[in-house]
Design a protein around this motif. Sequence first.
Motif, PDB file in Angstrom:
ATOM      1  N   LYS A 192       2.464  -3.624  -7.206  1.00  0.00           N
ATOM      2  CA  LYS A 192       2.003  -4.673  -8.140  1.00  0.00           C
ATOM      3  C   LYS A 192       1.225  -5.746  -7.357  1.00  0.00           C
ATOM      4  CE  LYS A 192       6.259  -4.070 -10.833  1.00  0.00           C
ATOM      5  NZ  LYS A 192       6.871  -3.246  -9.736  1.00  0.00           N
ATOM      6  N   PRO A 193       0.229  -6.403  -7.993  1.00  0.00           N
ATOM      7  CA  PRO A 193      -0.138  -6.299  -9.412  1.00  0.00           C
ATOM      8  C   PRO A 193      -1.058  -5.105  -9.643  1.00  0.00           C
ATOM      9  CG  PRO A 193      -1.478  -7.970  -8.368  1.00  0.00           C
ATOM     10  CD  PRO A 193      -0.499  -7.513  -7.325  1.00  0.00           C
ATOM     11  N   ALA A 194      -1.146  -4.584 -10.858  1.00  0.00           N
ATOM     12  CA  ALA A 194      -1.988  -3.411 -11.169  1.00  0.00           C
ATOM     13  C   ALA A 194      -3.470  -3.763 -10.981  1.00  0.00           C
ATOM     14  CB  ALA A 194      -1.732  -2.947 -12.597  1.00  0.00           C
ATOM     15  N   ALA A 195      -3.830  -5.022 -11.237  1.00  0.00           N
ATOM     16  CA  ALA A 195      -5.228  -5.454 -10.991  1.00  0.00           C
ATOM     17  C   ALA A 195      -5.176  -6.634 -10.032  1.00  0.00           C
ATOM     18  CB  ALA A 195      -5.884  -5.868 -12.308  1.00  0.00           C
ATOM     19  N   TRP A 196      -6.023  -6.596  -9.015  1.00  0.00           N
ATOM     20  CA  TRP A 196      -6.007  -7.660  -7.991  1.00  0.00           C
ATOM     21  C   TRP A 196      -7.392  -7.804  -7.421  1.00  0.00           C
ATOM     22  CZ3 TRP A 196      -6.799  -6.915  -2.609  1.00  0.00           C
ATOM     23  CH2 TRP A 196      -6.620  -8.076  -1.847  1.00  0.00           C
ATOM     24  N   GLU A 197      -7.924  -8.992  -7.472  1.00  0.00           N
ATOM     25  CA  GLU A 197      -9.286  -9.260  -6.958  1.00  0.00           C
ATOM     26  C   GLU A 197     -10.291  -8.292  -7.569  1.00  0.00           C
ATOM     27  OE1 GLU A 197      -8.437 -12.494  -4.783  1.00  0.00           O
ATOM     28  OE2 GLU A 197     -10.390 -11.538  -4.469  1.00  0.00           O
ATOM     29  N   GLY A 198     -10.063  -7.993  -8.863  1.00  0.00           N
ATOM     30  CA  GLY A 198     -10.999  -7.102  -9.564  1.00  0.00           C
ATOM     31  C   GLY A 198     -10.839  -5.657  -9.132  1.00  0.00           C
ATOM     32  N   ARG A 199      -9.763  -5.363  -8.431  1.00  0.00           N
ATOM     33  CA  ARG A 199      -9.560  -3.983  -7.965  1.00  0.00           C
ATOM     34  C   ARG A 199      -8.340  -3.407  -8.688  1.00  0.00           C
ATOM     35  NH1 ARG A 199     -12.486  -3.310  -3.315  1.00  0.00           N
ATOM     36  NH2 ARG A 199     -13.310  -5.248  -2.412  1.00  0.00           N
ATOM     37  N   GLU A 200      -8.517  -2.264  -9.320  1.00  0.00           N
ATOM     38  CA  GLU A 200      -7.450  -1.633 -10.105  1.00  0.00           C
ATOM     39  C   GLU A 200      -6.714  -0.588  -9.276  1.00  0.00           C
ATOM     40  OE1 GLU A 200      -8.851  -3.815 -13.268  1.00  0.00           O
ATOM     41  OE2 GLU A 200      -7.287  -2.291 -13.587  1.00  0.00           O
ATOM     42  N   VAL A 201      -5.433  -0.429  -9.531  1.00  0.00           N
ATOM     43  CA  VAL A 201      -4.692   0.704  -8.954  1.00  0.00           C
ATOM     44  C   VAL A 201      -5.203   1.989  -9.632  1.00  0.00           C
ATOM     45  CG1 VAL A 201      -2.394   1.797  -8.882  1.00  0.00           C
ATOM     46  CG2 VAL A 201      -2.642  -0.645  -8.405  1.00  0.00           C
ATOM     47  N   PRO A 202      -5.416   3.096  -8.882  1.00  0.00           N
ATOM     48  CA  PRO A 202      -5.892   4.344  -9.513  1.00  0.00           C
ATOM     49  C   PRO A 202      -5.046   4.682 -10.747  1.00  0.00           C
ATOM     50  CG  PRO A 202      -5.883   4.613  -7.134  1.00  0.00           C
ATOM     51  CD  PRO A 202      -5.248   3.277  -7.425  1.00  0.00           C
ATOM     52  N   GLU A 203      -5.735   4.909 -11.874  1.00  0.00           N
ATOM     53  CA  GLU A 203      -5.100   5.104 -13.180  1.00  0.00           C
ATOM     54  C   GLU A 203      -3.999   6.170 -13.144  1.00  0.00           C
ATOM     55  OE1 GLU A 203      -6.151   3.091 -15.574  1.00  0.00           O
ATOM     56  OE2 GLU A 203      -4.486   3.839 -16.817  1.00  0.00           O
ATOM     57  N   VAL A 204      -4.273   7.247 -12.418  1.00  0.00           N
ATOM     58  CA  VAL A 204      -3.326   8.379 -12.411  1.00  0.00           C
ATOM     59  C   VAL A 204      -1.943   7.924 -11.947  1.00  0.00           C
ATOM     60  CG1 VAL A 204      -3.967   9.081 -10.050  1.00  0.00           C
ATOM     61  CG2 VAL A 204      -3.011  10.760 -11.644  1.00  0.00           C
ATOM     62  N   LEU A 205      -1.880   6.921 -11.113  1.00  0.00           N
ATOM     63  CA  LEU A 205      -0.582   6.481 -10.566  1.00  0.00           C
ATOM     64  C   LEU A 205       0.232   5.713 -11.595  1.00  0.00           C
ATOM     65  CD1 LEU A 205      -1.643   5.370  -6.958  1.00  0.00           C
ATOM     66  CD2 LEU A 205      -0.676   7.560  -7.704  1.00  0.00           C
ATOM     67  N   LEU A 206      -0.452   5.278 -12.687  1.00  0.00           N
ATOM     68  CA  LEU A 206       0.256   4.555 -13.751  1.00  0.00           C
ATOM     69  C   LEU A 206       0.590   5.501 -14.899  1.00  0.00           C
ATOM     70  CD1 LEU A 206      -2.110   1.412 -13.841  1.00  0.00           C
ATOM     71  CD2 LEU A 206      -0.098   1.810 -12.411  1.00  0.00           C
ATOM     72  N   SER A 207       0.181   6.798 -14.736  1.00  0.00           N
ATOM     73  CA  SER A 207       0.256   7.730 -15.890  1.00  0.00           C
ATOM     74  C   SER A 207       1.675   8.258 -16.117  1.00  0.00           C
ATOM     75  CB  SER A 207      -0.667   8.934 -15.626  1.00  0.00           C
ATOM     76  OG  SER A 207      -0.100   9.698 -14.544  1.00  0.00           O
TER      77      SER A 207
END
Length: 248
Positions: A192-207
């Motif tokens: 966490k966080p899932a979004a940080w400095e405009g950078r997202e965690v790869p979606e698949v990891l939240l799936s």
Amino acid sequence: MRIDVVSIFPEYLAALDLSLIGKARRENLLDLNVHDLRDYTHDRHRTVDDTPYGGGAGMVMKPEPWAAALGRIATESPVAKVSGNKPVLIVPSPAGAVFNQEMAYELAEAEHLAFACGRYEGIDERVIEHAAESFDVRPVSIGDYVLNGGEVAVLAMVEAICRLIPGVIGNPESLVEESHSDGLLEYPVYTKPAAWEGREVPEVLLSGNHGKIARFRRNKQLERTAARRPDLIVQLDASTLNRHDRDT
Ligand SMILES: COc1cccc(COC(=O)c2cn[nH]c2)c1
């Protein structure tokens, strides 16, 4: 496991009182003893070095103090003499076999390890020859560069070896998916966080789709290894390279 370290700077090894290695010592998972080579000298100046035969710059470590220190360690060794087993003596050296995770696993099985920390231009070669009577002597390098002494190499090797001893790190699961455990470099990690400095965690990891996550991670391992350590790729067996989970 018993470990003995011989150095002219024993305080360098104080870091081994900290964190998980320190805890393992306090819990008697590890019996680690640091010896000051100068305690094995007999002159007023506690001399451990002298000029090199054949000339050249720098100094060489004298044989007598080393023979006395290593002799005591061999005598105290818990490794049964009758079994013909010998304790392993590791001599950190730029001229050694390169240390790696495979060697760490092998040495983690040993009952008694000793480390000889060289300084100056090195240790008189006759010490290494003489020690072979009581030890399985292994010159080991931690990389193709030169340090001023073996102490830093000992800190690295003791950590790499002892973390593999059961009980030393809390969750043995974390040993399974780390770099070099399967011949590949480890995948990138996120929290966490899932979004940080405009950078997202790869979606698949939240799936929550564990199959897709496993495939994503495997591909990242292969990608990273090919980019950063192509030398490791050639050593991989076909099954590792040809796994058919190519969709990320
Ligand atoms: C045994 O004699 C010597 C002499 C000089 C320095 C050292 C310390 O080891 C290294 O420099 C090293 C270990 N792995 N990569 C570099 C040992």
